[in-house]
Design a protein around this motif. Structure first.
Motif, PDB file in Angstrom:
ATOM      1  N   GLU A  76      14.764  -4.257   8.044  1.00 51.15           N
ATOM      2  CA  GLU A  76      15.080  -4.996   6.821  1.00 51.15           C
ATOM      3  C   GLU A  76      14.227  -6.249   6.675  1.00 51.15           C
ATOM      4  OE1 GLU A  76      19.138  -4.164   8.773  1.00 51.15           O
ATOM      5  OE2 GLU A  76      17.026  -3.954   9.280  1.00 51.15           O
ATOM      6  N   ARG A  77      13.671  -6.744   7.792  1.00 51.16           N
ATOM      7  CA  ARG A  77      12.872  -7.977   7.792  1.00 51.16           C
ATOM      8  C   ARG A  77      11.373  -7.692   7.912  1.00 51.16           C
ATOM      9  NH1 ARG A  77      15.185 -12.074   6.020  1.00 51.16           N
ATOM     10  NH2 ARG A  77      13.894 -13.429   7.296  1.00 51.16           N
ATOM     11  N   PHE A  78      10.990  -6.411   7.979  1.00 54.03           N
ATOM     12  CA  PHE A  78       9.590  -6.006   8.107  1.00 54.03           C
ATOM     13  C   PHE A  78       8.935  -6.064   6.731  1.00 54.03           C
ATOM     14  CE2 PHE A  78       6.608  -2.198   8.926  1.00 54.03           C
ATOM     15  CZ  PHE A  78       5.600  -3.009   9.414  1.00 54.03           C
ATOM     16  N   SER A  79       8.574  -7.276   6.329  1.00 53.05           N
ATOM     17  CA  SER A  79       8.148  -7.502   4.958  1.00 53.05           C
ATOM     18  C   SER A  79       7.236  -8.720   4.870  1.00 53.05           C
ATOM     19  CB  SER A  79       9.393  -7.740   4.090  1.00 53.05           C
ATOM     20  OG  SER A  79       9.050  -8.223   2.819  1.00 53.05           O
ATOM     21  N   SER A  80       6.387  -8.696   3.874  1.00 48.17           N
ATOM     22  CA  SER A  80       5.549  -9.872   3.604  1.00 48.17           C
ATOM     23  C   SER A  80       6.385 -11.009   3.026  1.00 48.17           C
ATOM     24  CB  SER A  80       4.414  -9.515   2.642  1.00 48.17           C
ATOM     25  OG  SER A  80       4.944  -9.022   1.426  1.00 48.17           O
ATOM     26  N   ASP A  81       7.650 -10.731   2.691  1.00 45.62           N
ATOM     27  CA  ASP A  81       8.555 -11.751   2.161  1.00 45.62           C
ATOM     28  C   ASP A  81       9.243 -12.561   3.254  1.00 45.62           C
ATOM     29  OD1 ASP A  81       7.994 -10.980  -0.433  1.00 45.62           O
ATOM     30  OD2 ASP A  81       9.718  -9.632  -0.558  1.00 45.62           O
ATOM     31  N   THR A  82       9.072 -12.144   4.518  1.00 44.52           N
ATOM     32  CA  THR A  82       9.713 -12.872   5.615  1.00 44.52           C
ATOM     33  C   THR A  82       8.651 -13.485   6.522  1.00 44.52           C
ATOM     34  OG1 THR A  82       9.817 -10.988   7.143  1.00 44.52           O
ATOM     35  CG2 THR A  82      11.670 -11.264   5.595  1.00 44.52           C
ATOM     36  N   ILE A  83       8.972 -14.618   7.082  1.00 41.39           N
ATOM     37  CA  ILE A  83       8.035 -15.288   7.993  1.00 41.39           C
ATOM     38  C   ILE A  83       7.746 -14.389   9.187  1.00 41.39           C
ATOM     39  CG2 ILE A  83       7.776 -17.220   9.600  1.00 41.39           C
ATOM     40  CD1 ILE A  83       9.364 -18.917   7.540  1.00 41.39           C
ATOM     41  N   ARG A  86       5.526 -11.407   8.276  1.00 42.16           N
ATOM     42  CA  ARG A  86       4.119 -11.823   8.091  1.00 42.16           C
ATOM     43  C   ARG A  86       3.457 -12.124   9.427  1.00 42.16           C
ATOM     44  NH1 ARG A  86       6.425 -14.738   3.701  1.00 42.16           N
ATOM     45  NH2 ARG A  86       6.385 -16.645   4.929  1.00 42.16           N
ATOM     46  N   GLU A  87       4.187 -12.805  10.322  1.00 39.84           N
ATOM     47  CA  GLU A  87       3.613 -13.162  11.619  1.00 39.84           C
ATOM     48  C   GLU A  87       3.323 -11.924  12.470  1.00 39.84           C
ATOM     49  OE1 GLU A  87       6.391 -15.985  13.236  1.00 39.84           O
ATOM     50  OE2 GLU A  87       5.501 -17.656  12.106  1.00 39.84           O
ATOM     51  N   LEU A  88       4.228 -10.935  12.448  1.00 39.00           N
ATOM     52  CA  LEU A  88       3.991  -9.714  13.215  1.00 39.00           C
ATOM     53  C   LEU A  88       2.760  -8.978  12.687  1.00 39.00           C
ATOM     54  CD1 LEU A  88       5.058  -7.901  15.514  1.00 39.00           C
ATOM     55  CD2 LEU A  88       6.308  -6.628  13.758  1.00 39.00           C
ATOM     56  N   VAL A  89       2.630  -8.886  11.382  1.00 40.57           N
ATOM     57  CA  VAL A  89       1.474  -8.217  10.782  1.00 40.57           C
ATOM     58  C   VAL A  89       0.195  -9.010  11.049  1.00 40.57           C
ATOM     59  CG1 VAL A  89       0.428  -7.537   8.586  1.00 40.57           C
ATOM     60  CG2 VAL A  89       2.785  -6.915   9.087  1.00 40.57           C
ATOM     61  N   ASP A  98       1.556   0.517   7.497  1.00 38.08           N
ATOM     62  CA  ASP A  98       2.704   1.358   7.803  1.00 38.08           C
ATOM     63  C   ASP A  98       3.519   1.600   6.536  1.00 38.08           C
ATOM     64  OD1 ASP A  98       4.459   2.515  10.102  1.00 38.08           O
ATOM     65  OD2 ASP A  98       5.831   1.429   8.771  1.00 38.08           O
ATOM     66  N   ARG A  99       4.004   2.811   6.383  1.00 37.87           N
ATOM     67  CA  ARG A  99       4.728   3.170   5.150  1.00 37.87           C
ATOM     68  C   ARG A  99       6.035   2.399   4.971  1.00 37.87           C
ATOM     69  NH1 ARG A  99       8.167   7.709   4.417  1.00 37.87           N
ATOM     70  NH2 ARG A  99       9.566   7.830   6.187  1.00 37.87           N
ATOM     71  N   ASP A 100       6.579   1.840   6.050  1.00 37.24           N
ATOM     72  CA  ASP A 100       7.830   1.097   5.941  1.00 37.24           C
ATOM     73  C   ASP A 100       7.637  -0.397   5.695  1.00 37.24           C
ATOM     74  OD1 ASP A 100       9.976   3.031   6.259  1.00 37.24           O
ATOM     75  OD2 ASP A 100       9.101   3.388   8.237  1.00 37.24           O
ATOM     76  N   TYR A 101       6.398  -0.848   5.686  1.00 37.39           N
ATOM     77  CA  TYR A 101       6.143  -2.269   5.421  1.00 37.39           C
ATOM     78  C   TYR A 101       6.564  -2.589   3.978  1.00 37.39           C
ATOM     79  CZ  TYR A 101       3.633  -6.751   5.508  1.00 37.39           C
ATOM     80  OH  TYR A 101       3.304  -8.083   5.477  1.00 37.39           O
ATOM     81  N   ASN A 102       7.341  -3.611   3.812  1.00 40.40           N
ATOM     82  CA  ASN A 102       7.866  -4.055   2.513  1.00 40.40           C
ATOM     83  C   ASN A 102       8.894  -3.097   1.906  1.00 40.40           C
ATOM     84  OD1 ASN A 102       6.529  -6.564   2.210  1.00 40.40           O
ATOM     85  ND2 ASN A 102       4.647  -5.481   1.684  1.00 40.40           N
ATOM     86  N   ARG A 103       9.555  -2.277   2.742  1.00 42.49           N
ATOM     87  CA  ARG A 103      10.539  -1.335   2.219  1.00 42.49           C
ATOM     88  C   ARG A 103      11.977  -1.676   2.604  1.00 42.49           C
ATOM     89  NH1 ARG A 103       8.352   4.755   2.220  1.00 42.49           N
ATOM     90  NH2 ARG A 103       8.306   4.737  -0.037  1.00 42.49           N
ATOM     91  N   ALA A 104      12.179  -2.694   3.424  1.00 35.43           N
ATOM     92  CA  ALA A 104      13.527  -3.115   3.845  1.00 35.43           C
ATOM     93  C   ALA A 104      14.333  -1.938   4.392  1.00 35.43           C
ATOM     94  CB  ALA A 104      14.259  -3.796   2.693  1.00 35.43           C
ATOM     95  N   ASN A 105      13.740  -1.190   5.311  1.00 38.65           N
ATOM     96  CA  ASN A 105      14.350   0.020   5.857  1.00 38.65           C
ATOM     97  C   ASN A 105      15.266  -0.322   7.038  1.00 38.65           C
ATOM     98  OD1 ASN A 105      14.990   2.449   7.034  1.00 38.65           O
ATOM     99  ND2 ASN A 105      12.892   3.241   7.028  1.00 38.65           N
TER     100      ASN A 105
END
Length: 115
Positions: A76-83, A86-89, A98-105
């Protein structure tokens, strides 16, 4: 390779079997030089969650305390909207594709392995 995927849903394992597979894969990944594993644990067919996801996330947090993992990121936090997303990426740029990036899965969790 710095990124791998582990599907713990395959075969509908028990929580204990899934934990064993996770620990084994983390050791194997470390030996292969993999730095991040995307763990697919699912969210439960009811849409309310299942037992596997929470148990695997708890197990991964324990791996951080043991020093075997450095970071755990819920899907749910794997997103460019979260610090933290972004830091992990930033540390692992291949994750951006990755297909799940920015999908809040909620059915996945990413774990950064200590080398």
């Amino acid at each position: 390779m710095s990124f791998a995927t582990l599907n713990l849903e395959t075969g509908f394992p028990t929580v204990d079997d899934a934990r064993r597979r996770l620990l084994s894969e983390m050791q194997s990944a470390r030996a292969r030089g993999v730095r991040v594993i995307k763990v697919i644990h699912g969210w439960g067919s009811s849409g309310e969650g299942g037992k596997l996801g929470p148990a695997i996330r708890k197990s991964l947090r324990l791996r951080v305390k043991e020093g075997k993992a450095s970071f755990v990121l819920p899907g749910e936090r794997f997103s460019s909207d979260t610090i933290e997303g972004r830091e992990l990426v930033q540390r692992h740029p291949a994750l951006r594709n990755d297909r799940d990036y920015n999908r809040a899965n909620p059915g996945i969790t990413l774990v950064e392995i200590v080398p």
